[in-house]
Design an enzyme around this catalytic site. Structure first.
Site, PDB file in Angstrom:
ATOM      1  N   SER A  93      -6.414  -3.850   3.332  1.00 24.65           N
ATOM      2  CA  SER A  93      -5.827  -2.553   3.680  1.00 24.65           C
ATOM      3  C   SER A  93      -6.845  -1.775   4.499  1.00 24.65           C
ATOM      4  O   SER A  93      -7.913  -1.405   3.998  1.00 24.65           O
ATOM      5  CB  SER A  93      -5.481  -1.778   2.407  1.00 24.65           C
TER       6      SER A  93
ATOM      7  N   HIS B 205      -2.998  -4.939   6.029  1.00 25.34           N
ATOM      8  CA  HIS B 205      -2.071  -3.996   5.402  1.00 25.34           C
ATOM      9  C   HIS B 205      -2.353  -2.620   6.014  1.00 25.34           C
ATOM     10  O   HIS B 205      -3.482  -2.125   5.934  1.00 25.34           O
ATOM     11  CB  HIS B 205      -2.381  -4.025   3.900  1.00 25.34           C
TER      12      HIS B 205
ATOM     13  N   ASP C 161      -1.435   1.236   5.882  1.00 25.43           N
ATOM     14  CA  ASP C 161      -0.824   2.262   5.034  1.00 25.43           C
ATOM     15  C   ASP C 161      -0.346   3.430   5.888  1.00 25.43           C
ATOM     16  O   ASP C 161      -1.152   4.226   6.372  1.00 25.43           O
ATOM     17  CB  ASP C 161      -1.843   2.745   3.992  1.00 25.43           C
TER      18      ASP C 161
ATOM     19  N   MET D 258       1.500   6.863   6.074  1.00 24.46           N
ATOM     20  CA  MET D 258       1.858   7.974   5.164  1.00 24.46           C
ATOM     21  C   MET D 258       2.252   9.197   5.991  1.00 24.46           C
ATOM     22  O   MET D 258       1.582   9.518   6.975  1.00 24.46           O
ATOM     23  CB  MET D 258       0.653   8.340   4.287  1.00 24.46           C
TER      24      MET D 258
ATOM     25  N   HIS E  42       3.068  -0.821   5.423  1.00 21.49           N
ATOM     26  CA  HIS E  42       3.498  -0.248   4.141  1.00 21.49           C
ATOM     27  C   HIS E  42       3.952   1.175   4.435  1.00 21.49           C
ATOM     28  O   HIS E  42       3.119   2.075   4.598  1.00 21.49           O
ATOM     29  CB  HIS E  42       2.325  -0.305   3.143  1.00 21.49           C
TER      30      HIS E  42
ATOM     31  N   MET F 165       5.027   4.473   3.601  1.00 23.46           N
ATOM     32  CA  MET F 165       5.132   5.520   2.581  1.00 23.46           C
ATOM     33  C   MET F 165       5.638   6.769   3.290  1.00 23.46           C
ATOM     34  O   MET F 165       4.922   7.765   3.466  1.00 23.46           O
ATOM     35  CB  MET F 165       3.763   5.749   1.921  1.00 23.46           C
TER      36      MET F 165
ATOM     37  N   MET G  40       3.369  -1.122  -6.993  1.00 24.45           N
ATOM     38  CA  MET G  40       2.246  -0.186  -6.841  1.00 24.45           C
ATOM     39  C   MET G  40       1.537  -0.054  -8.191  1.00 24.45           C
ATOM     40  O   MET G  40       2.176   0.198  -9.219  1.00 24.45           O
ATOM     41  CB  MET G  40       2.737   1.200  -6.397  1.00 24.45           C
TER      42      MET G  40
ATOM     43  N   ASP H 155      -0.672  -3.498  -5.231  1.00 25.14           N
ATOM     44  CA  ASP H 155      -1.376  -2.597  -4.315  1.00 25.14           C
ATOM     45  C   ASP H 155      -1.916  -1.401  -5.092  1.00 25.14           C
ATOM     46  O   ASP H 155      -1.140  -0.649  -5.690  1.00 25.14           O
ATOM     47  CB  ASP H 155      -0.396  -2.129  -3.227  1.00 25.14           C
TER      48      ASP H 155
END
Ligand code: DX5
Ligand code: ZN
Length: 237
Positions: A10, A35, A37, A39, A68, A70, A160, A193
């Protein structure tokens, strides 16, 4: 044959002033995938990066990239993340259900649901597949395993083990029985994760996880190659 263990770096804990070098360092250490992230400050209390970083990572590696997401309304962004070069698009189950009253408002976290609208989620899963990508569904710690109706369509499920938003949080042990339950009925990829490290990874793998996302443990290691070696060997026990 159990799924082989894959190490998913990540980049949240990478040095963004030299992202290309960091990607190379991960590859040299032997990671299997990346990965990213994403957000939005609404689904989670933090804002990170988007499609242009996926595109930048894509330009320097041939390894698979997972986005991913979010973010609220993930369906609106499937095409652009696919086109940026993501190979796996991971969408959060909480975006497809009625949020619990305590997390319904702006700035109320973590987002949690009791169930999801499988038809609506199924449409986004289908869209991901139409774009030629792999579809993962992500479950926050407080959301029950409520994706049974979708398991046949999903390539993976991500459990998660922290409430999403930040790296460097502590692994929530309640993730372990959830992974076990899921593994009993799902033969696809199970990713874990949050808070993955030398203590928690063995438990997660034993429970049935085969993809380990890691930011702080991997990027904080003085010998990242040893971390990858250690984690990959967990699958051989
Ligand atoms: C948390 C992110 C995780 C995070 C993991 O919201 O989804 O991917 O980067 O960080 P560590 O491995 O430090 O817990
Ligand atoms: Zn993540």
């Amino acid at each position: 044959m159990p799924n082989p263990i894959k190490i998913n770096a990540s980049i949240l804990c990478a040095d963004f002033t030299k992202l290309g070098d960091e990607i190379k360092r991960c590859e040299d250490a032997g990671v299997d995938m990346f990965h990213v992230d994403v957000m939005d400050g609404h689904f989670v209390p933090n804002i990170t990066v988007g499609q242009i970083i996926v595109q930048a990572v894509r330009s320097v590696t041939k390894l698979p990239i997972e986005a991913h997401l979010m973010i609220e309304h993930p369906g609106m962004y499937i095409d652009s993340f696919a086109e940026a070069g993501a190979d796996i698009i991971s969408i959060q189950a909480e975006c497809y259900g009625q949020l619990r009253p305590q997390c319904r408002g702006l700035g109320q976290f973590p987002k949690e649901v009791d169930s999801i609208d499988a038809a609506r989620a199924g449409k986004d899963i289908l869209r991901i597949k139409e774009k030629g990508k792999r579809a993962f569904m992500v479950l926050n710690p407080g959301t029950p395993l409520c994706v049974d109706a979708l398991l046949n369509d999903l390539d993976g499920v991500m459990i998660m083990s922290v409430n999403p938003g930040f790296a460097r949080q502590k692994f929530m042990p309640a993730a372990i029985p959830r992974i076990q339950d899921l593994r009993r009925k799902f033969s696809g990829d199970i990713e874990v994760d949050g808070g993955v490290n030398e203590v928690t990874a063995p438990e997660a793998v034993k429970a049935g996880a085969n993809i380990l996302a890691t930011a702080s443990y991997f990027f904080g290691a003085s010998r990242p190659r040893d971390v990858v070696y250690f984690l990959k060997r967990l699958g051989e026990r």
